[in-house]
Enzyme design. Structure first.
Site, short mmCIF file in Angstrom:
data_model
loop_
_atom_site.label_atom_id
_atom_site.label_comp_id
_atom_site.label_asym_id
_atom_site.label_seq_id
_atom_site.Cartn_x
_atom_site.Cartn_y
_atom_site.Cartn_z
CB CYS A 64 -0.99 0.10 1.31
SG CYS A 64 -1.73 -1.57 1.51
CG ASP A 85 -6.99 -1.99 7.91
OD1 ASP A 85 -6.31 -1.45 8.70
OD2 ASP A 85 -8.03 -1.24 7.74
CB CYS A 140 -2.96 1.15 3.88
SG CYS A 140 -1.77 1.29 5.46
CG ASP A 141 -8.04 0.93 4.65
OD1 ASP A 141 -7.48 1.00 3.62
OD2 ASP A 141 -8.78 0.23 5.09
CE LYS A 142 -8.88 2.08 9.71
NZ LYS A 142 -8.60 1.07 8.50
CB CYS A 192 -7.33 -2.52 -1.20
SG CYS A 192 -6.51 -3.34 0.15
CD GLU A 213 -11.45 -2.28 8.29
OE1 GLU A 213 -10.94 -3.19 7.44
OE2 GLU A 213 -11.23 -1.13 7.82
CB SER A 223 -12.89 -4.68 5.09
OG SER A 223 -12.21 -4.25 3.80
#
Length: 557
Positions: free
Chosen positions: A52, A84, A125-127, A197, A447, A473
Protein backbone atom coordinates in the site's frame (compact mmCIF):
# COMPACT_ATOMS: atom_id res chain seq x y z
CA UNK A 1 -0.85 42.11 3.17
CA UNK A 2 1.19 39.23 1.65
CA UNK A 3 1.32 35.95 3.57
CA UNK A 4 4.74 35.34 5.15
CA UNK A 5 6.15 32.19 3.52
CA UNK A 6 8.36 31.66 6.59
CA UNK A 7 5.61 32.39 9.10
CA UNK A 8 6.84 29.61 11.42
CA UNK A 9 10.45 28.87 10.50
CA UNK A 10 11.71 32.41 11.11
CA UNK A 11 11.25 31.81 14.82
CA UNK A 12 13.14 28.53 14.59
CA UNK A 13 16.11 29.59 12.48
CA UNK A 14 16.72 33.35 12.30
CA UNK A 15 19.20 35.38 14.35
CA UNK A 16 22.30 34.67 16.45
CA UNK A 17 20.31 33.02 19.23
CA UNK A 18 19.21 30.23 16.83
CA UNK A 19 22.74 29.15 15.88
CA UNK A 20 22.40 25.79 17.75
CA UNK A 21 19.31 24.89 15.72
CA UNK A 22 21.02 25.82 12.45
CA UNK A 23 24.05 23.72 13.38
CA UNK A 24 21.86 20.63 13.68
CA UNK A 25 20.41 21.22 10.23
CA UNK A 26 23.89 21.73 8.76
CA UNK A 27 25.03 18.43 10.26
CA UNK A 28 22.66 16.55 7.92
CA UNK A 29 23.42 18.59 4.82
CA UNK A 30 21.30 21.75 4.82
CA UNK A 31 23.03 24.98 3.72
CA UNK A 32 22.57 28.57 4.84
CA UNK A 33 20.62 29.17 1.63
CA UNK A 34 18.32 26.22 2.39
CA UNK A 35 17.57 27.62 5.83
CA UNK A 36 16.54 31.00 4.43
CA UNK A 37 13.71 29.37 2.46
CA UNK A 38 10.34 28.14 3.75
CA UNK A 39 10.57 24.75 5.48
CA UNK A 40 8.02 22.33 4.04
CA UNK A 41 7.45 18.94 5.65
CA UNK A 42 7.04 15.94 3.37
CA UNK A 43 5.50 13.14 5.42
CA UNK A 44 4.90 9.61 4.22
CA UNK A 45 4.06 6.16 5.53
CA UNK A 46 6.67 3.91 3.91
CA UNK A 47 7.00 0.54 5.60
CA UNK A 48 8.45 -2.76 4.47
CA UNK A 49 5.36 -4.79 5.25
CA UNK A 50 2.76 -3.78 2.69
CA UNK A 51 2.37 -2.81 -0.97
CA UNK A 52 0.00 0.00 0.00
CA UNK A 53 2.79 2.44 0.91
CA UNK A 54 5.74 0.85 -0.85
CA UNK A 55 6.15 3.67 -3.40
CA UNK A 56 6.13 6.49 -0.84
CA UNK A 57 9.87 7.13 -0.66
CA UNK A 58 10.01 7.44 -4.44
CA UNK A 59 7.06 9.83 -4.47
CA UNK A 60 8.59 11.83 -1.60
CA UNK A 61 11.68 12.47 -3.73
CA UNK A 62 9.50 13.83 -6.52
CA UNK A 63 7.52 16.05 -4.12
CA UNK A 64 10.81 17.38 -2.75
CA UNK A 65 12.04 18.16 -6.26
CA UNK A 66 8.86 20.18 -6.84
CA UNK A 67 9.28 22.10 -3.58
CA UNK A 68 12.90 22.97 -4.37
CA UNK A 69 11.99 24.04 -7.92
CA UNK A 70 9.40 26.43 -6.46
CA UNK A 71 11.73 27.99 -3.89
CA UNK A 72 11.20 25.94 -0.75
CA UNK A 73 13.27 23.60 1.42
CA UNK A 74 11.66 20.16 1.81
CA UNK A 75 12.19 18.07 4.93
CA UNK A 76 11.18 14.42 4.64
CA UNK A 77 9.92 12.36 7.57
CA UNK A 78 7.86 9.23 8.04
CA UNK A 79 5.07 8.03 10.27
CA UNK A 80 3.60 4.59 11.01
CA UNK A 81 1.04 2.36 9.37
CA UNK A 82 -0.92 -0.73 10.36
CA UNK A 83 -2.06 -2.69 7.33
CA UNK A 84 -5.60 -4.01 7.56
CA UNK A 85 -5.18 -6.68 4.88
CA UNK A 86 -2.41 -8.31 6.92
CA UNK A 87 -3.81 -7.78 10.43
CA UNK A 88 -7.40 -8.70 9.49
CA UNK A 89 -8.95 -11.49 11.55
CA UNK A 90 -6.29 -11.37 14.28
CA UNK A 91 -5.68 -9.50 17.51
CA UNK A 92 -3.39 -7.26 15.45
CA UNK A 93 -6.41 -5.69 13.78
CA UNK A 94 -7.21 -3.91 17.03
CA UNK A 95 -4.26 -1.65 16.26
CA UNK A 96 -5.66 -0.41 12.96
CA UNK A 97 -8.10 2.33 13.91
CA UNK A 98 -5.86 3.28 16.84
CA UNK A 99 -3.11 3.95 14.29
CA UNK A 100 -5.19 6.77 12.78
CA UNK A 101 -4.78 8.73 16.01
CA UNK A 102 -1.07 7.90 16.29
CA UNK A 103 -0.46 8.98 12.69
CA UNK A 104 -2.23 12.28 13.30
CA UNK A 105 -0.40 12.84 16.57
CA UNK A 106 3.03 12.00 15.16
CA UNK A 107 2.74 14.25 12.09
CA UNK A 108 1.41 17.06 14.26
CA UNK A 109 4.28 16.70 16.71
CA UNK A 110 7.00 16.69 14.05
CA UNK A 111 5.59 19.78 12.34
CA UNK A 112 4.93 21.68 15.58
CA UNK A 113 8.27 20.70 17.06
CA UNK A 114 10.20 21.98 14.05
CA UNK A 115 7.96 24.91 13.09
CA UNK A 116 7.39 23.86 9.47
CA UNK A 117 5.75 26.43 7.23
CA UNK A 118 3.85 23.95 5.05
CA UNK A 119 3.18 20.24 4.60
CA UNK A 120 2.64 17.67 1.85
CA UNK A 121 1.42 14.37 3.32
CA UNK A 122 1.74 11.24 1.19
CA UNK A 123 -0.76 8.58 2.21
CA UNK A 124 -1.59 5.01 1.28
CA UNK A 125 -3.51 2.38 3.22
CA UNK A 126 -6.73 3.10 5.05
CA UNK A 127 -5.91 4.97 8.26
CA UNK A 128 -2.99 6.94 6.85
CA UNK A 129 -5.36 9.07 4.75
CA UNK A 130 -7.65 10.43 7.49
CA UNK A 131 -4.80 10.43 10.03
CA UNK A 132 -2.62 12.64 7.85
CA UNK A 133 -5.54 14.94 7.04
CA UNK A 134 -6.44 15.27 10.72
CA UNK A 135 -2.87 16.41 11.41
CA UNK A 136 -2.96 18.94 8.58
CA UNK A 137 -6.20 20.40 9.94
CA UNK A 138 -4.83 20.63 13.48
CA UNK A 139 -1.71 22.41 12.26
CA UNK A 140 -3.69 24.59 9.83
CA UNK A 141 -0.59 25.40 7.79
CA UNK A 142 -0.72 25.54 3.98
CA UNK A 143 -0.60 21.99 2.70
CA UNK A 144 -2.25 19.14 0.86
CA UNK A 145 -2.66 15.37 0.77
CA UNK A 146 -1.38 13.09 -2.01
CA UNK A 147 -2.60 9.49 -2.10
CA UNK A 148 0.10 7.07 -3.24
CA UNK A 149 -2.32 5.38 -5.61
CA UNK A 150 -4.12 2.12 -6.16
CA UNK A 151 -2.54 -1.23 -6.91
CA UNK A 152 -3.25 -2.71 -10.34
CA UNK A 153 -5.57 -5.74 -10.46
CA UNK A 154 -3.97 -9.16 -10.36
CA UNK A 155 -4.64 -11.76 -13.03
CA UNK A 156 -5.49 -15.43 -12.48
CA UNK A 157 -7.27 -17.83 -14.80
CA UNK A 158 -8.46 -14.99 -17.03
CA UNK A 159 -10.05 -12.79 -14.38
CA UNK A 160 -9.07 -9.64 -12.51
CA UNK A 161 -8.34 -10.04 -8.81
CA UNK A 162 -8.22 -7.80 -5.75
CA UNK A 163 -7.48 -8.65 -2.12
CA UNK A 164 -11.24 -9.11 -1.71
CA UNK A 165 -10.98 -12.22 -3.89
CA UNK A 166 -8.30 -13.70 -1.60
CA UNK A 167 -10.45 -13.26 1.50
CA UNK A 168 -13.47 -14.76 -0.23
CA UNK A 169 -11.34 -17.61 -1.59
CA UNK A 170 -10.51 -18.55 2.01
CA UNK A 171 -14.24 -18.92 2.67
CA UNK A 172 -14.70 -20.88 -0.53
CA UNK A 173 -11.84 -23.25 0.39
CA UNK A 174 -13.13 -23.78 3.93
CA UNK A 175 -16.53 -24.64 2.45
CA UNK A 176 -15.02 -27.11 -0.01
CA UNK A 177 -15.90 -25.00 -3.06
CA UNK A 178 -12.32 -24.58 -4.34
CA UNK A 179 -9.10 -26.57 -4.00
CA UNK A 180 -6.02 -25.65 -2.01
CA UNK A 181 -4.17 -25.28 -5.32
CA UNK A 182 -6.69 -22.69 -6.52
CA UNK A 183 -6.51 -20.82 -3.20
CA UNK A 184 -2.71 -20.63 -3.54
CA UNK A 185 -3.03 -19.41 -7.13
CA UNK A 186 -5.36 -16.59 -6.12
CA UNK A 187 -3.07 -15.72 -3.19
CA UNK A 188 -0.01 -15.62 -5.47
CA UNK A 189 -1.42 -13.39 -8.20
CA UNK A 190 -3.93 -11.08 -6.46
CA UNK A 191 -1.44 -8.34 -5.51
CA UNK A 192 1.03 -7.69 -8.36
CA UNK A 193 2.98 -4.73 -6.93
CA UNK A 194 2.89 -1.42 -5.08
CA UNK A 195 -0.36 0.39 -4.31
CA UNK A 196 -3.34 0.24 -2.00
CA UNK A 197 -6.29 -2.15 -2.37
CA UNK A 198 -7.79 -1.87 -5.85
CA UNK A 199 -11.54 -1.78 -5.24
CA UNK A 200 -13.60 1.08 -3.83
CA UNK A 201 -12.55 -0.10 -0.40
CA UNK A 202 -11.62 2.32 2.39
CA UNK A 203 -8.34 3.61 0.92
CA UNK A 204 -9.81 4.47 -2.47
CA UNK A 205 -13.00 5.74 -0.84
CA UNK A 206 -11.04 8.24 1.24
CA UNK A 207 -8.79 9.08 -1.69
CA UNK A 208 -11.77 10.07 -3.83
CA UNK A 209 -13.45 11.82 -0.89
CA UNK A 210 -10.39 14.04 -0.38
CA UNK A 211 -10.49 15.12 -4.03
CA UNK A 212 -14.14 16.10 -3.57
CA UNK A 213 -13.24 17.76 -0.26
CA UNK A 214 -10.67 19.90 -2.06
CA UNK A 215 -7.71 19.01 0.18
CA UNK A 216 -6.18 16.82 -2.57
CA UNK A 217 -5.78 18.12 -6.13
CA UNK A 218 -8.63 16.85 -8.29
CA UNK A 219 -7.49 13.89 -10.40
CA UNK A 220 -4.09 13.44 -8.70
CA UNK A 221 -5.05 10.75 -6.19
CA UNK A 222 -6.67 8.58 -8.84
CA UNK A 223 -3.44 8.02 -10.78
CA UNK A 224 -2.47 4.39 -9.97
CA UNK A 225 0.62 3.79 -7.87
CA UNK A 226 2.84 2.44 -10.64
CA UNK A 227 1.58 4.64 -13.46
CA UNK A 228 4.48 6.79 -14.78
CA UNK A 229 2.25 9.85 -14.36
CA UNK A 230 2.32 9.39 -10.57
CA UNK A 231 5.84 10.81 -10.37
CA UNK A 232 4.72 13.88 -12.31
CA UNK A 233 1.72 14.58 -10.07
CA UNK A 234 3.99 14.18 -7.03
CA UNK A 235 6.33 16.83 -8.47
CA UNK A 236 3.34 19.10 -9.11
CA UNK A 237 2.24 18.67 -5.48
CA UNK A 238 5.61 20.06 -4.42
CA UNK A 239 5.11 23.11 -6.61
CA UNK A 240 1.52 23.45 -5.50
CA UNK A 241 2.29 23.59 -1.77
CA UNK A 242 4.57 26.56 -2.46
CA UNK A 243 1.70 28.25 -4.30
CA UNK A 244 -0.51 27.63 -1.27
CA UNK A 245 2.14 29.24 0.92
CA UNK A 246 2.27 32.31 -1.31
CA UNK A 247 -1.51 32.73 -1.23
CA UNK A 248 -1.84 31.81 2.45
CA UNK A 249 -4.71 29.38 1.79
CA UNK A 250 -5.01 27.15 4.86
CA UNK A 251 -6.73 23.77 5.26
CA UNK A 252 -9.58 24.94 7.51
CA UNK A 253 -10.62 27.41 4.82
CA UNK A 254 -11.00 24.44 2.47
CA UNK A 255 -12.58 21.85 4.80
CA UNK A 256 -15.91 23.58 5.37
CA UNK A 257 -19.30 22.04 6.05
CA UNK A 258 -20.30 22.39 2.40
CA UNK A 259 -17.01 20.82 1.29
CA UNK A 260 -17.66 17.88 3.63
CA UNK A 261 -21.13 17.45 2.13
CA UNK A 262 -19.47 17.36 -1.30
CA UNK A 263 -17.12 14.67 -0.02
CA UNK A 264 -20.08 12.66 1.29
CA UNK A 265 -21.74 12.96 -2.13
CA UNK A 266 -18.58 11.55 -3.68
CA UNK A 267 -18.62 8.62 -1.28
CA UNK A 268 -22.25 7.88 -2.06
CA UNK A 269 -21.82 8.19 -5.83
CA UNK A 270 -18.95 5.70 -5.84
CA UNK A 271 -20.47 3.11 -3.48
CA UNK A 272 -17.76 3.85 -0.93
CA UNK A 273 -16.81 2.30 2.39
CA UNK A 274 -18.73 2.66 5.66
CA UNK A 275 -15.45 3.79 7.21
CA UNK A 276 -15.88 7.12 5.44
CA UNK A 277 -18.50 7.95 8.07
CA UNK A 278 -16.00 7.66 10.94
CA UNK A 279 -13.27 9.47 9.10
CA UNK A 280 -15.24 12.39 7.69
CA UNK A 281 -16.82 13.05 11.09
CA UNK A 282 -13.29 13.08 12.54
CA UNK A 283 -12.13 15.57 9.88
CA UNK A 284 -15.13 17.76 10.60
CA UNK A 285 -14.27 17.86 14.30
CA UNK A 286 -10.64 18.75 13.55
CA UNK A 287 -11.87 21.61 11.35
CA UNK A 288 -14.43 22.80 13.90
CA UNK A 289 -17.34 21.99 11.59
CA UNK A 290 -20.70 20.47 12.52
CA UNK A 291 -21.34 17.09 10.87
CA UNK A 292 -23.55 14.24 12.04
CA UNK A 293 -24.68 10.76 11.01
CA UNK A 294 -27.93 12.24 9.76
CA UNK A 295 -26.02 14.33 7.21
CA UNK A 296 -24.80 11.13 5.59
CA UNK A 297 -28.31 9.75 5.31
CA UNK A 298 -29.69 13.00 3.87
CA UNK A 299 -26.98 13.15 1.20
CA UNK A 300 -27.38 9.44 0.46
CA UNK A 301 -31.11 9.76 -0.20
CA UNK A 302 -30.52 12.29 -3.00
CA UNK A 303 -27.23 11.05 -4.50
CA UNK A 304 -27.25 8.28 -7.12
CA UNK A 305 -24.62 5.53 -7.32
CA UNK A 306 -22.70 6.21 -10.52
CA UNK A 307 -19.48 4.16 -10.31
CA UNK A 308 -19.64 0.40 -10.96
CA UNK A 309 -16.82 -0.51 -8.58
CA UNK A 310 -15.85 -3.51 -6.48
CA UNK A 311 -16.75 -4.89 -3.99
CA UNK A 312 -20.36 -4.78 -5.20
CA UNK A 313 -19.59 -3.86 -8.81
CA UNK A 314 -17.34 -5.04 -11.63
CA UNK A 315 -14.41 -2.65 -11.88
CA UNK A 316 -11.33 -1.51 -9.97
CA UNK A 317 -9.89 1.91 -9.15
CA UNK A 318 -7.43 1.85 -12.09
CA UNK A 319 -10.42 1.16 -14.38
CA UNK A 320 -12.16 4.20 -12.93
CA UNK A 321 -9.07 6.33 -13.48
CA UNK A 322 -8.91 5.25 -17.13
CA UNK A 323 -12.62 6.01 -17.56
CA UNK A 324 -12.29 9.62 -16.38
CA UNK A 325 -11.82 9.23 -12.63
CA UNK A 326 -13.21 11.44 -9.91
CA UNK A 327 -13.28 14.51 -12.20
CA UNK A 328 -15.92 12.72 -14.29
CA UNK A 329 -17.94 11.71 -11.22
CA UNK A 330 -17.77 15.32 -10.03
CA UNK A 331 -18.89 16.52 -13.48
CA UNK A 332 -21.98 14.31 -13.36
CA UNK A 333 -22.81 15.48 -9.83
CA UNK A 334 -22.34 19.09 -10.94
CA UNK A 335 -24.63 18.67 -13.94
CA UNK A 336 -27.27 17.16 -11.65
CA UNK A 337 -27.06 20.05 -9.19
CA UNK A 338 -25.63 17.83 -6.43
CA UNK A 339 -22.53 19.92 -5.60
CA UNK A 340 -21.82 23.03 -3.56
CA UNK A 341 -19.82 24.57 -6.37
CA UNK A 342 -18.07 27.55 -4.76
CA UNK A 343 -15.95 25.67 -2.22
CA UNK A 344 -12.20 26.30 -2.67
CA UNK A 345 -9.65 23.58 -3.40
CA UNK A 346 -5.87 23.35 -3.08
CA UNK A 347 -5.48 23.95 -6.83
CA UNK A 348 -6.80 27.50 -6.43
CA UNK A 349 -9.90 26.61 -8.44
CA UNK A 350 -13.33 26.01 -6.91
CA UNK A 351 -14.76 22.50 -6.84
CA UNK A 352 -17.26 23.63 -9.46
CA UNK A 353 -14.44 24.73 -11.78
CA UNK A 354 -12.66 21.43 -11.19
CA UNK A 355 -15.82 19.46 -11.98
CA UNK A 356 -16.28 21.28 -15.28
CA UNK A 357 -12.91 19.87 -16.38
CA UNK A 358 -14.14 16.27 -16.06
CA UNK A 359 -14.20 14.25 -19.29
CA UNK A 360 -15.23 10.69 -20.09
CA UNK A 361 -13.06 8.32 -22.07
CA UNK A 362 -14.95 7.22 -25.15
CA UNK A 363 -16.64 3.85 -24.66
CA UNK A 364 -16.01 3.67 -20.90
CA UNK A 365 -18.44 1.53 -18.87
CA UNK A 366 -17.30 2.29 -15.33
CA UNK A 367 -18.99 5.61 -14.54
CA UNK A 368 -22.67 6.07 -15.31
CA UNK A 369 -24.53 9.32 -15.91
CA UNK A 370 -27.13 10.56 -13.42
CA UNK A 371 -29.85 9.66 -15.92
CA UNK A 372 -28.75 5.99 -15.90
CA UNK A 373 -27.39 5.34 -12.40
CA UNK A 374 -26.66 1.98 -10.87
CA UNK A 375 -28.92 3.02 -7.99
CA UNK A 376 -31.08 6.11 -7.59
CA UNK A 377 -29.83 6.75 -4.05
CA UNK A 378 -26.47 6.42 -2.35
CA UNK A 379 -24.54 3.42 -1.16
CA UNK A 380 -24.70 4.07 2.62
CA UNK A 381 -27.66 4.43 4.97
CA UNK A 382 -27.98 5.27 8.66
CA UNK A 383 -30.26 3.03 10.74
CA UNK A 384 -31.64 3.65 14.21
CA UNK A 385 -33.91 1.76 16.57
CA UNK A 386 -33.92 0.12 19.97
CA UNK A 387 -30.64 -1.64 19.15
CA UNK A 388 -28.88 1.52 17.94
CA UNK A 389 -30.26 4.63 19.66
CA UNK A 390 -27.25 6.70 18.50
CA UNK A 391 -27.30 5.17 15.02
CA UNK A 392 -25.36 2.69 12.92
CA UNK A 393 -24.15 2.40 9.34
CA UNK A 394 -25.09 0.01 6.54
CA UNK A 395 -23.70 -0.26 3.01
CA UNK A 396 -26.35 -1.10 0.43
CA UNK A 397 -24.67 -0.25 -2.89
CA UNK A 398 -24.65 -3.89 -3.97
CA UNK A 399 -27.78 -5.03 -2.13
CA UNK A 400 -31.25 -5.62 -3.50
CA UNK A 401 -32.68 -6.85 -0.19
CA UNK A 402 -34.46 -4.22 1.84
CA UNK A 403 -35.64 -6.32 4.80
CA UNK A 404 -34.27 -9.14 6.93
CA UNK A 405 -35.94 -10.65 9.98
CA UNK A 406 -34.37 -13.59 11.75
CA UNK A 407 -33.01 -15.20 14.92
CA UNK A 408 -29.90 -13.82 16.59
CA UNK A 409 -26.67 -15.80 16.76
CA UNK A 410 -24.60 -13.97 19.36
CA UNK A 411 -20.80 -13.84 19.57
CA UNK A 412 -18.67 -11.77 21.93
CA UNK A 413 -15.55 -12.01 19.72
CA UNK A 414 -14.96 -11.96 15.98
CA UNK A 415 -12.90 -15.16 16.14
CA UNK A 416 -15.80 -17.12 17.65
CA UNK A 417 -18.08 -16.13 14.78
CA UNK A 418 -15.43 -17.07 12.22
CA UNK A 419 -15.07 -20.52 13.81
CA UNK A 420 -18.84 -21.01 13.68
CA UNK A 421 -18.90 -20.22 9.95
CA UNK A 422 -16.01 -22.62 9.28
CA UNK A 423 -17.81 -25.33 11.28
CA UNK A 424 -20.97 -24.85 9.14
CA UNK A 425 -23.00 -23.77 12.18
CA UNK A 426 -24.57 -20.70 10.55
CA UNK A 427 -27.91 -21.23 8.84
CA UNK A 428 -29.81 -19.19 6.23
CA UNK A 429 -31.97 -16.56 7.92
CA UNK A 430 -29.64 -16.07 10.90
CA UNK A 431 -28.64 -12.61 12.12
CA UNK A 432 -25.07 -12.81 13.37
CA UNK A 433 -24.34 -10.45 16.27
CA UNK A 434 -20.68 -9.67 16.96
CA UNK A 435 -20.30 -7.39 19.97
CA UNK A 436 -17.67 -6.05 22.36
CA UNK A 437 -15.70 -5.14 19.25
CA UNK A 438 -16.43 -1.39 19.37
CA UNK A 439 -13.91 1.45 19.85
CA UNK A 440 -13.75 0.91 23.62
CA UNK A 441 -14.74 -2.74 23.88
CA UNK A 442 -12.38 -4.19 21.29
CA UNK A 443 -10.59 -2.01 21.90
CA UNK A 444 -9.95 -0.60 18.45
CA UNK A 445 -13.15 -1.42 16.56
CA UNK A 446 -11.84 -4.21 14.35
CA UNK A 447 -13.00 -4.67 10.78
CA UNK A 448 -14.81 -7.93 10.04
CA UNK A 449 -13.64 -8.78 6.51
CA UNK A 450 -12.50 -12.26 7.46
CA UNK A 451 -16.00 -13.02 8.72
CA UNK A 452 -17.95 -11.33 5.93
CA UNK A 453 -15.72 -12.84 3.24
CA UNK A 454 -16.13 -16.27 4.84
CA UNK A 455 -19.91 -15.85 4.60
CA UNK A 456 -19.63 -14.95 0.93
CA UNK A 457 -17.27 -17.84 0.24
CA UNK A 458 -19.61 -20.25 1.99
CA UNK A 459 -22.53 -19.10 -0.17
CA UNK A 460 -24.36 -17.51 2.77
CA UNK A 461 -23.92 -13.87 1.82
CA UNK A 462 -27.38 -13.48 0.34
CA UNK A 463 -29.15 -15.40 3.09
CA UNK A 464 -27.93 -14.01 6.42
CA UNK A 465 -27.39 -10.63 8.06
CA UNK A 466 -24.65 -9.46 10.42
CA UNK A 467 -24.67 -6.64 12.95
CA UNK A 468 -21.77 -5.39 15.06
CA UNK A 469 -20.44 -2.52 17.12
CA UNK A 470 -17.20 -3.08 15.21
CA UNK A 471 -16.44 -2.02 11.64
CA UNK A 472 -16.39 -3.47 8.16
CA UNK A 473 -13.71 -3.33 5.53
CA UNK A 474 -14.55 -1.41 2.39
CA UNK A 475 -14.28 -4.80 0.66
CA UNK A 476 -17.27 -6.11 2.63
CA UNK A 477 -20.56 -6.62 0.86
CA UNK A 478 -23.81 -8.21 1.96
CA UNK A 479 -26.54 -7.34 4.49
CA UNK A 480 -24.14 -5.96 7.08
CA UNK A 481 -24.62 -3.28 9.76
CA UNK A 482 -21.71 -1.79 11.68
CA UNK A 483 -20.76 1.07 14.04
CA UNK A 484 -23.72 0.28 16.33
CA UNK A 485 -23.82 2.94 19.04
CA UNK A 486 -23.80 2.93 21.96
CA UNK A 487 -21.42 -0.03 21.81
CA UNK A 488 -21.77 -3.10 24.03
CA UNK A 489 -18.89 -2.10 26.30
CA UNK A 490 -20.76 1.12 27.12
CA UNK A 491 -23.95 -0.76 27.95
CA UNK A 492 -25.58 -0.25 24.59
CA UNK A 493 -28.65 -2.43 23.90
CA UNK A 494 -26.60 -4.75 21.66
CA UNK A 495 -25.06 -6.01 24.92
CA UNK A 496 -28.32 -7.63 26.05
CA UNK A 497 -29.26 -9.49 22.85
CA UNK A 498 -29.55 -13.25 23.39
CA UNK A 499 -29.48 -16.20 21.03
CA UNK A 500 -32.81 -16.68 19.22
CA UNK A 501 -34.05 -13.13 19.93
CA UNK A 502 -35.73 -11.92 16.74
CA UNK A 503 -33.93 -9.05 15.02
CA UNK A 504 -35.26 -6.85 12.22
CA UNK A 505 -33.24 -4.85 9.67
CA UNK A 506 -35.45 -2.60 7.52
CA UNK A 507 -33.62 -0.39 5.03
CA UNK A 508 -36.64 1.60 3.87
CA UNK A 509 -37.65 2.42 7.45
CA UNK A 510 -33.98 2.95 8.45
CA UNK A 511 -34.65 0.59 11.37
CA UNK A 512 -32.57 -1.86 13.42
CA UNK A 513 -34.76 -3.47 16.06
CA UNK A 514 -34.89 -6.35 18.49
CA UNK A 515 -38.42 -7.63 19.01
CA UNK A 516 -38.50 -7.14 22.77
CA UNK A 517 -40.62 -4.88 24.92
CA UNK A 518 -38.98 -1.77 26.34
CA UNK A 519 -39.59 -3.23 29.80
CA UNK A 520 -37.65 -6.39 28.91
CA UNK A 521 -34.79 -4.34 27.46
CA UNK A 522 -34.61 -2.24 30.63
CA UNK A 523 -34.68 -5.38 32.77
CA UNK A 524 -31.80 -6.96 30.86
CA UNK A 525 -29.77 -3.75 30.90
CA UNK A 526 -30.21 -3.52 34.68
CA UNK A 527 -28.80 -7.05 35.00
CA UNK A 528 -25.89 -6.36 32.62
CA UNK A 529 -22.38 -5.94 33.99
CA UNK A 530 -19.54 -4.38 32.02
CA UNK A 531 -16.72 -6.77 31.12
CA UNK A 532 -13.23 -6.28 32.44
CA UNK A 533 -10.96 -4.29 30.10
CA UNK A 534 -9.13 -6.57 27.68
CA UNK A 535 -5.93 -4.49 27.96
CA UNK A 536 -4.74 -3.01 31.24
CA UNK A 537 -1.72 -1.05 29.96
CA UNK A 538 -0.12 0.18 26.78
CA UNK A 539 -1.57 2.06 23.85
CA UNK A 540 -4.74 -0.04 23.53
CA UNK A 541 -5.62 0.52 27.19
CA UNK A 542 -5.00 4.24 26.79
CA UNK A 543 -7.16 4.28 23.66
CA UNK A 544 -10.03 2.45 25.41
CA UNK A 545 -10.01 5.02 28.22
CA UNK A 546 -10.14 8.05 25.92
CA UNK A 547 -11.97 7.09 22.72
CA UNK A 548 -15.35 8.55 21.83
CA UNK A 549 -18.39 6.76 20.39
CA UNK A 550 -18.39 5.61 16.77
CA UNK A 551 -21.24 8.06 16.21
CA UNK A 552 -18.75 10.83 17.13
CA UNK A 553 -15.95 9.60 14.88
CA UNK A 554 -14.22 7.27 17.40
CA UNK A 555 -11.69 9.96 18.25
CA UNK A 556 -9.44 10.15 21.28
CA UNK A 557 -10.15 13.19 23.41
Amino acid sequence: MAFDLRHNSRTLLDGPDRAPARSYFKAVGFSDEDLKRPLVGVSHCWIEVTPCNFNHRRLAEKVKEGIRAAGGTPIEFSTITVTDGIAMGTEGMKSSLVSREVIADSIELVCRGHLFDGLVAITGCDKTIPGSTMALLRLNIPGLILYGGSIMPGQYQGRDLTIQDVFEAVGAYNSGNISLKELHGIEKYACPGAGACGGQFTANTMSTALEMLGISPMGFNGVPAMDPKKDQVAFECGRLVMKLLRTGLKPRKIVTRKALLNAIAGVMATGGSTNAVLHLIALAKESGVRLSLDDFDRVSRKTPVLADLKPAGRFTAPDMYSAGGMPLVARHLLDAGKLHTEEPTVTGRSIGEEAKRGRAKKGQRVIRSVTQPLKKSGGLVILRGNLAPEGCVMKISGEERKLHRGPARVFDREEDCFKAIKADKIKPGDVLVIRYEGPKGGPGMREMLSVTAALQGAGLGEHVALITDGRFSGATHGFMVGHIAPEAADGGPIAIVRNKDTLVLDVDKRLLQVELSQAEIKKRLKQWKPPKPRYKNGVLAKYARTVSSASEGAMTV
